[in-house]
Design an enzyme around this catalytic site. Structure first.
Site, mmCIF file in Angstrom:
data_model
loop_
_atom_site.group_PDB
_atom_site.id
_atom_site.type_symbol
_atom_site.label_atom_id
_atom_site.label_comp_id
_atom_site.label_asym_id
_atom_site.label_seq_id
_atom_site.Cartn_x
_atom_site.Cartn_y
_atom_site.Cartn_z
ATOM 1 N N VAL A 265 -72.168 -51.385 37.178
ATOM 2 C CA VAL A 265 -72.378 -50.294 38.134
ATOM 3 C C VAL A 265 -72.504 -50.819 39.569
ATOM 4 O O VAL A 265 -71.935 -50.241 40.508
ATOM 5 C CB VAL A 265 -73.616 -49.444 37.730
ATOM 6 N N ILE B 102 -70.936 -36.978 37.036
ATOM 7 C CA ILE B 102 -71.126 -35.523 37.177
ATOM 8 C C ILE B 102 -72.307 -35.256 38.127
ATOM 9 O O ILE B 102 -73.388 -35.805 37.926
ATOM 10 C CB ILE B 102 -71.440 -34.863 35.802
ATOM 11 N N GLY C 30 -67.587 -51.173 29.473
ATOM 12 C CA GLY C 30 -68.716 -51.068 30.418
ATOM 13 C C GLY C 30 -69.513 -49.793 30.281
ATOM 14 O O GLY C 30 -70.251 -49.417 31.187
ATOM 15 N N GLU D 84 -75.285 -49.555 27.261
ATOM 16 C CA GLU D 84 -76.444 -50.199 27.883
ATOM 17 C C GLU D 84 -76.471 -51.672 27.488
ATOM 18 O O GLU D 84 -75.821 -52.074 26.509
ATOM 19 C CB GLU D 84 -77.732 -49.515 27.404
ATOM 20 N N LYS E 216 -82.521 -39.375 29.700
ATOM 21 C CA LYS E 216 -81.790 -38.459 30.588
ATOM 22 C C LYS E 216 -82.287 -37.020 30.411
ATOM 23 O O LYS E 216 -82.430 -36.281 31.384
ATOM 24 C CB LYS E 216 -80.285 -38.521 30.286
HETATM 25 P P1 NDP Z 1 -75.112 -54.720 33.845
HETATM 26 O O1 NDP Z 1 -75.864 -55.527 32.854
HETATM 27 O O2 NDP Z 1 -73.638 -54.767 33.848
HETATM 28 O O3 NDP Z 1 -75.603 -55.096 35.323
HETATM 29 C C1 NDP Z 1 -76.922 -55.430 35.667
HETATM 30 C C2 NDP Z 1 -76.837 -56.604 36.634
HETATM 31 O O4 NDP Z 1 -78.134 -56.838 37.170
HETATM 32 C C3 NDP Z 1 -76.385 -57.887 35.932
HETATM 33 O O5 NDP Z 1 -75.485 -58.588 36.757
HETATM 34 C C4 NDP Z 1 -77.697 -58.638 35.771
HETATM 35 O O6 NDP Z 1 -77.541 -60.021 35.723
HETATM 36 C C5 NDP Z 1 -78.422 -58.222 37.033
HETATM 37 N N1 NDP Z 1 -79.860 -58.395 36.921
HETATM 38 C C6 NDP Z 1 -80.652 -58.094 35.872
HETATM 39 N N2 NDP Z 1 -81.932 -58.392 36.167
HETATM 40 C C7 NDP Z 1 -81.926 -58.904 37.416
HETATM 41 C C8 NDP Z 1 -82.946 -59.411 38.270
HETATM 42 N N3 NDP Z 1 -84.202 -59.491 37.879
HETATM 43 N N4 NDP Z 1 -82.600 -59.849 39.486
HETATM 44 C C9 NDP Z 1 -81.311 -59.809 39.896
HETATM 45 N N5 NDP Z 1 -80.305 -59.345 39.144
HETATM 46 C C10 NDP Z 1 -80.617 -58.890 37.902
HETATM 47 O O7 NDP Z 1 -75.629 -53.230 33.671
HETATM 48 P P2 NDP Z 1 -74.943 -51.883 34.181
HETATM 49 O O8 NDP Z 1 -74.341 -52.095 35.498
HETATM 50 O O9 NDP Z 1 -74.135 -51.300 33.090
HETATM 51 O O10 NDP Z 1 -76.223 -50.927 34.301
HETATM 52 C C11 NDP Z 1 -77.099 -51.043 35.403
HETATM 53 C C12 NDP Z 1 -78.000 -49.819 35.440
HETATM 54 O O11 NDP Z 1 -77.194 -48.654 35.564
HETATM 55 C C13 NDP Z 1 -78.856 -49.595 34.198
HETATM 56 O O12 NDP Z 1 -80.070 -49.030 34.596
HETATM 57 C C14 NDP Z 1 -78.039 -48.600 33.385
HETATM 58 O O13 NDP Z 1 -78.840 -47.828 32.535
HETATM 59 C C15 NDP Z 1 -77.500 -47.748 34.511
HETATM 60 N N6 NDP Z 1 -76.287 -47.005 34.204
HETATM 61 C C16 NDP Z 1 -75.202 -47.630 33.646
HETATM 62 C C17 NDP Z 1 -74.038 -46.951 33.443
HETATM 63 C C18 NDP Z 1 -72.826 -47.581 32.857
HETATM 64 O O14 NDP Z 1 -71.857 -46.854 32.613
HETATM 65 N N7 NDP Z 1 -72.819 -48.887 32.613
HETATM 66 C C19 NDP Z 1 -73.933 -45.524 33.811
HETATM 67 C C20 NDP Z 1 -75.144 -44.955 34.375
HETATM 68 C C21 NDP Z 1 -76.255 -45.685 34.555
HETATM 69 P P3 NDP Z 1 -77.286 -60.711 34.268
HETATM 70 O O15 NDP Z 1 -75.951 -60.208 33.812
HETATM 71 O O16 NDP Z 1 -77.283 -62.150 34.591
HETATM 72 O O17 NDP Z 1 -78.412 -60.278 33.405
HETATM 73 N N1 HSE Z 2 -74.852 -46.125 28.413
HETATM 74 C C1 HSE Z 2 -74.761 -44.895 29.118
HETATM 75 C C2 HSE Z 2 -73.807 -43.981 28.394
HETATM 76 C C3 HSE Z 2 -74.259 -45.128 30.514
HETATM 77 O O1 HSE Z 2 -73.067 -44.455 27.531
HETATM 78 O O2 HSE Z 2 -73.836 -42.794 28.653
HETATM 79 C C4 HSE Z 2 -74.230 -43.877 31.355
HETATM 80 O O3 HSE Z 2 -75.518 -43.432 31.634
#
Ligand code: NDP
Ligand code: HSE
Length: 420
Positions: free
Chosen positions: A14, A135, A186, A189, A204
């Site tokens: 994200v 959305i 992607g 979670e 949610k």
């Molecule tokens: P990812 O695991 O892809 O990204 C999280 C990133 O944050 C990773 O690069 C991770 O590093 C880094 N990170 C974790 N902890 C730390 C820290 N303490 N300091 C610095 N960097 C850190 O997750 P997503 O992008 O999929 O999800 C991120 C958030 O968005 C979550 O809260 C998720 O619920 C929410 N979300 C996700 C969606 C999706 O479609 N993926 C949709 C809607 C919401 P590392 O990889 O090294 O752990």
């Molecule tokens: N893991 C969540 C999903 C990401 O599949 O809906 C979006 O919030």
């Protein structure tokens, strides 16, 4: 043109998608808002992945203090996920007068009151991306439905599980293969148990129903079942009866009593929710004057979610210094756990005289009325029998299932699935 500096904490799916949009649509956003959004800092545990994206080395950091102590950064995007250190970082940003944009539904659901009370007029928390991906459901609830009492939310609010069920149903993929693809795309979670066991949808639903009903609906009051116990056979049986299996989040407010649950449900094929495919989400809202509305769109993934985040960043910049929004009231809501539904269930039982009579007698004793039943096949003297009930109360159904399980002639209760 005026430049506004922001930071991104967490450069994964994200965070990366958010950066793509901020750079890809920089000019369009600047032309329409009157300010250029400059990503001054990007925080991640692994700074190399930031640099690999072509971002200048001095932008990348592992140190949160570089962000919170920088007076030039006015908005911070949190896309790290998890509760800590995200919670601590967000609270410190708010305290330092920086607004925060987050996609972190788990954190919001678990620390709603604390985070909301840490907001000030100059430092607010925005969370459009936390529910239903791209959305604009939060903005709809906050700004598009003010004329209405919202009585019901019902929807597909987890993309991963919808993707898995769709792939199993339409392409015959196994549960684990479908999950693996959702992870690769992607959608899932970091720990996909949050998706398949229904936790993500539960968080949610807590956020959405709190906004819809104007009172905090704690996630602890929401009944939760995931899709982890669903079999390919359940999906096929539903299909044969004209139903599509979906993981639904449902919240209703009737006479001040809240029914809130996340569970797999058979949806009639003609229902609009049955046609929601892949990682798409859809949310139905029922308002007392507007009637029914449905919002539909991409529910997960880098760019749909990034789109919601960038929209919040723009709003956050525009709202600086303006009065805070109406607060959601505190106080414990009253929950109704004895809701009414139709049910599908299946059993394996000895294929001999009297077996079925014992089952139907128990259903009758518990007040469960049958709409239909089918005995499909017999293997090693065991018959597979599936049942559809008329509307009945949850507690009556659970009592009946408990008693049926104890019958000597019943080997197992294979499934219990609610029907819309
Ligand atoms: P990812 O695991 O892809 O990204 C999280 C990133 O944050 C990773 O690069 C991770 O590093 C880094 N990170 C974790 N902890 C730390 C820290 N303490 N300091 C610095 N960097 C850190 O997750 P997503 O992008 O999929 O999800 C991120 C958030 O968005 C979550 O809260 C998720 O619920 C929410 N979300 C996700 C969606 C999706 O479609 N993926 C949709 C809607 C919401 P590392 O990889 O090294 O752990
Ligand atoms: N893991 C969540 C999903 C990401 O599949 O809906 C979006 O919030």
């Amino acid at each position: 043109m005026k430049k506004v500096n922001i930071a991104i904490m967490g450069f994964g799916i994200v965070g990366g998608g958010t950066y793509d949009i901020l750079t890809g649509n920089y000019k369009m956003i600047a032309d329409s808002t009157g300010f250029g959004i400059n990503v001054k800092r990007v925080l991640d545990l692994d700074t190399q992945k930031i640099i690999d994206k072509g971002i200048a080395k001095e932008v990348a950091t592992k140190n949160f203090e570089d962000i919170v102590n920088d007076p030039d950064i006015s908005v911070v995007v949190e896309t790290m996920g998890g509760v800590e250190p995200a919670r601590g970082f967000i609270l410190r940003c708010l305290e330092a007068g920086k607004s925060v944009v987050t996609a972190n539904k788990e954190l919001l659901a678990k620390h709603w009151a604390e985070l909301k009370s840490a907001e000030t007029d100059s430092a607010r928390i925005f969370f459009e991306a936390s529910c239903a991906g791209g959305i604009p459901i939060i903005r709809t609830l906050e700004q598009g439905m003010q004329a209405n009492n919202i009585t019901q939310i019902m929807g597909i609010i987890n993309g991963t599980t919808n993707f898995i069920l769709d792939k199993m149903s339409e392409e015959g993929l196994s549960y684990s293969d479908a999950l693996k693809i959702a992870q690769d795309l992607g959608y899932a979670e970091a720990n996909p148990a949050a998706d398949v066991e229904g936790y993500d949808a539960m968080y949610k639903l807590s956020i959405l129903s709190s906004l819809a009903f104007g009172k905090h609906i704690p996630y602890t009051g929401i009944c939760r079942e995931g899709i982890d116990k669903i079999s390919a056979r359940d999906i096929a049986e539903g299909k044969a009866m004209g139903y599509t299996l979906k993981l639904l989040g449902i919240a209703q407010n009737s006479d001040g009593k809240i029914e809130a649950r996340v569970n797999p449900a058979f949806v009639p094929d003609k229902h609009p929710l049955a046609g929601v495919r892949g990682a798409f989400n859809a949310v139905y809202l029922k308002g007392d004057y507007v009637g029914d509305i449905m919002l539909y769109g991409s529910g997960a993934g880098a760019h749909p979610t990034g789109s919601a985040i960038v929209s919040d960043v723009i709003v956050a910049i525009g709202m600086r210094g303006k009065k805070a929004k109406k607060k959601v009231s505190k106080g414990e809501p009253k929950f109704n756990y004895n809701y009414s539904s139709k049910y599908y269930f299946s059993i394996t039982a000895e294929d001999k005289a009297g077996s079925l009579a014992k089952v139907t007698a128990l259903l009758g004793k518990c007040g469960v009325s049958l709409a239909s039943l089918v005995q499909k096949e017999v293997t090693n003297g065991q018959a597979y029998i599936s049942f559809l009930t008329h509307c009945t109360y949850e507690q009556s159904m659970q009592k009946a299932i408990g008693e049926i399980t104890k019958l000597d002639c019943v080997s197992s209760v294979e499934s219990l699935i609610r029907v819309i």
